[in-house]
Design an enzyme around this catalytic site. Structure first.
Site, PDB file in Angstrom:
ATOM      1  CD  GLU A   1      -2.970  -1.254   2.176  1.00  0.00           C
ATOM      2  OE1 GLU A   1      -4.075  -1.750   1.891  1.00  0.00           O
ATOM      3  OE2 GLU A   1      -2.686  -0.859   3.310  1.00  0.00           O
TER       4      GLU A   1
ATOM      5  CB  CYS B   1       7.316  -5.180   8.750  1.00  0.00           C
ATOM      6  SG  CYS B   1       8.665  -4.386   9.657  1.00  0.00           S
TER       7      CYS B   1
ATOM      8  CB  CYS C   1       2.935  -1.974  13.550  1.00  0.00           C
ATOM      9  SG  CYS C   1       3.046  -1.582  11.795  1.00  0.00           S
TER      10      CYS C   1
ATOM     11  CB  CYS D   1       2.825   7.401   3.333  1.00  0.00           C
ATOM     12  SG  CYS D   1       3.373   6.281   4.611  1.00  0.00           S
TER      13      CYS D   1
ATOM     14  CB  CYS E   1       0.543   5.861  11.385  1.00  0.00           C
ATOM     15  SG  CYS E   1       0.871   7.520  10.939  1.00  0.00           S
TER      16      CYS E   1
ATOM     17  CB  CYS F   1       6.348  -2.947  16.204  1.00  0.00           C
ATOM     18  SG  CYS F   1       8.053  -2.500  15.818  1.00  0.00           S
TER      19      CYS F   1
HETATM   20  N1  SAH Z   1       9.452   0.585  10.170  1.00  0.00           N
HETATM   21  C1  SAH Z   1       9.589   2.014  10.124  1.00  0.00           C
HETATM   22  C2  SAH Z   1       8.649   2.622   9.143  1.00  0.00           C
HETATM   23  C3  SAH Z   1       7.184   2.556   9.538  1.00  0.00           C
HETATM   24  S1  SAH Z   1       6.680   4.178   9.767  1.00  0.00           S
HETATM   25  C4  SAH Z   1       9.452   2.581  11.518  1.00  0.00           C
HETATM   26  O1  SAH Z   1       9.189   1.814  12.434  1.00  0.00           O
HETATM   27  O2  SAH Z   1       9.676   3.766  11.706  1.00  0.00           O
HETATM   28  C5  SAH Z   1       5.123   4.025  10.431  1.00  0.00           C
HETATM   29  C6  SAH Z   1       5.000   4.767  11.745  1.00  0.00           C
HETATM   30  O3  SAH Z   1       3.689   4.520  12.295  1.00  0.00           O
HETATM   31  C7  SAH Z   1       5.985   4.274  12.770  1.00  0.00           C
HETATM   32  O4  SAH Z   1       6.367   5.295  13.635  1.00  0.00           O
HETATM   33  C8  SAH Z   1       5.171   3.259  13.496  1.00  0.00           C
HETATM   34  O5  SAH Z   1       5.704   2.936  14.722  1.00  0.00           O
HETATM   35  C9  SAH Z   1       3.834   3.954  13.574  1.00  0.00           C
HETATM   36  N2  SAH Z   1       2.731   3.026  13.827  1.00  0.00           N
HETATM   37  C10 SAH Z   1       2.732   1.693  13.622  1.00  0.00           C
HETATM   38  N3  SAH Z   1       1.542   1.173  13.960  1.00  0.00           N
HETATM   39  C11 SAH Z   1       0.773   2.181  14.386  1.00  0.00           C
HETATM   40  C12 SAH Z   1      -0.587   2.283  14.827  1.00  0.00           C
HETATM   41  N4  SAH Z   1      -1.363   1.203  14.899  1.00  0.00           N
HETATM   42  N5  SAH Z   1      -1.056   3.492  15.154  1.00  0.00           N
HETATM   43  C13 SAH Z   1      -0.276   4.587  15.033  1.00  0.00           C
HETATM   44  N6  SAH Z   1       1.002   4.558  14.623  1.00  0.00           N
HETATM   45  C14 SAH Z   1       1.525   3.366  14.299  1.00  0.00           C
END
Ligand code: SAH
Length: 377
Positions: free
Chosen positions: A100, A120, A127, A113, A348, A124
């Site tokens: 996406e 991934c 996410c 974005c 995000c 985490c």
């Molecule tokens: N892997 C990289 C790029 C992903 S960026 C990183 O971790 O930075 C996407 C951003 O959204 C990251 O800061 C991630 O931690 C955040 N994110 C992930 N899941 C989320 C969620 N459910 N709600 C809000 N932010 C989230």
């Protein structure tokens, strides 16, 4: 007698090359390197993918290019537009996978974005991409192709007056885990003959792969964002397993080195606020203490975006406000990211695409969810 028929050599996708690679390729096929630059301009300024339309390229060269290479961006499976104007594209990859890409229009800028991997591997817990498991890295063509497709579909504006003014590597995947392809694609975003974006307008976000942060600053001039989400190691490790390998002190040391190399830049720390998990006054105090060591840096607060099966919830509006106020009162530059495109799951952490998981993690997660549902019933 067995007759062996040689396969025709595979055609090369020109989107896989940055400027240097493209010049080398043209030399290899017996052409002058400046021709590569002519073609590059057609690809990225005019968004042209048919050599026949490249009118200042000679007929013979056009025919040769058609024979040995092509300009292949990912296929659009779906282009959804949210009520707030956010776009989300589902782009088809091989083996039924899809990724996406999201476009977020704002009055003074338009941010794309971009994804770096199918799924991934970092796991985490908050996410949804993590919950999908991991399939593979995207190629350079598949990364820069997202910008190409979006630019083309957003349409009808000249290169000088473009709708994509910023790119953030914040889609699916950990960009530093796909280092070479991501760096090559970001060179194309920055290059004048590519998308021509200034270093401030191309941002890579990482969960904190420390050695690669150093490598990145040595190889390209872009902006850095770091996903922090907790200011103490115990909680950060719980939320982000990568913290075991690269704990907060190591991560902050890498950030110091980044700033030492690029004194006029700032780093953005992303902090997703989850109800009762990392949104309490003590967490704000810990974050303030940590940010004192990085006075030029900013905090970007992101209200948690829910997705099916998650155990986390978005913080209450009061707690979000209180958290931000505490940081601001302590002099920490703090932004609250508005949630965009959530009626199309484009916010995000909600990017899921279609991932054939090679890690079996998604199956394990589903199993745990099913067991949880059983226990709860
Ligand atoms: N892997 C990289 C790029 C992903 S960026 C990183 O971790 O930075 C996407 C951003 O959204 C990251 O800061 C991630 O931690 C955040 N994110 C992930 N899941 C989320 C969620 N459910 N709600 C809000 N932010 C989230």
């Amino acid at each position: 007698m067995n007759q062996v028929v040689a396969n025709p050599p595979e055609k090369v996708n020109l989107l896989d090359f940055d400027r240097r690679g493209l010049r080398d390729f043209f030399t290899q096929i017996g052409e002058k390197p400046y021709r590569a630059e002519q073609v590059m301009k057609w690809i990225y300024h005019d968004l042209e993918d048919n050599f026949e339309n490249m009118t200042d390229v000679g007929k013979a060269l056009r025919a040769k290019l058609t024979e040995v290479c092509y300009i292949g961006a990912p296929k659009t499976l779906l282009n959804k537009v949210a009520t707030d104007g956010t776009h989300k594209w589902l782009l088809g990859m091989d083996s039924g996978n899809a990724i996406e890409t999201v476009y977020i229009p704002e009055p003074t800028r338009g941010t794309l974005c971009v994804s770096s991997q199918i799924g991934c591997a970092l796991n985490c817990g908050f996410c949804s991409t993590g919950a999908q498991g991991f399939n593979r890295n995207l190629s350079t063509a598949e990364i820069i192709g997202q910008v190409w497709v979006a630019a083309k579909q957003l349409g009808n504006v000249t290169h000088q007056n473009r709708r994509i003014t910023n790119v953030v590597m914040m889609g699916m995947g950990e960009p530093l885990a796909n280092f070479d392809n991501v760096v090559r694609a970001m060179h194309l975003m920055r290059d004048d003959l590519g998308f021509g974006l200034a270093s401030k307008r191309v941002t890579l976000s990482t969960a904190g792969m420390v050695p690669l942060i150093d490598q990145l600053s040595a190889q390209i001039d872009v902006s850095l964002a770091v996903s922090l989400h907790a200011a103490n190691d115990e909680l950060r490790t719980e939320l982000m397993p990568i913290n075991k390998r690269y704990p907060i002190a190591d991560l902050l040391a890498a950030c110091d080195r980044w700033i030492a190399r690029k004194p006029r830049t700032s780093i953005t720390f992303e902090y997703t606020l989850m109800k009762g998990v990392n949104d309490q006054p003590e967490h704000a105090r810990q974050l303030i203490k940590l940010m004192r060591k990085l006075p030029t840096c900013k905090v970007n607060l992101i209200p948690f975006n829910p997705f099916p099966g998650t155990q986390y919830q978005r913080s209450d509006a009061n707690d979000i406000h209180d958290f931000q106020t505490r940081l601001l009162n302590a002099g920490v530059l703090t932004m609250l990211r508005r949630t965009r495109g959530d009626d199309i799951d484009a916010a995000c952490g909600q990017l899921a695409g279609q991932v054939t998981d090679r890690t079996r993690r998604s199956a394990d997660i589903r199993k745990r969810q099913d067991e949880g549902a059983l226990h709860a019933s």
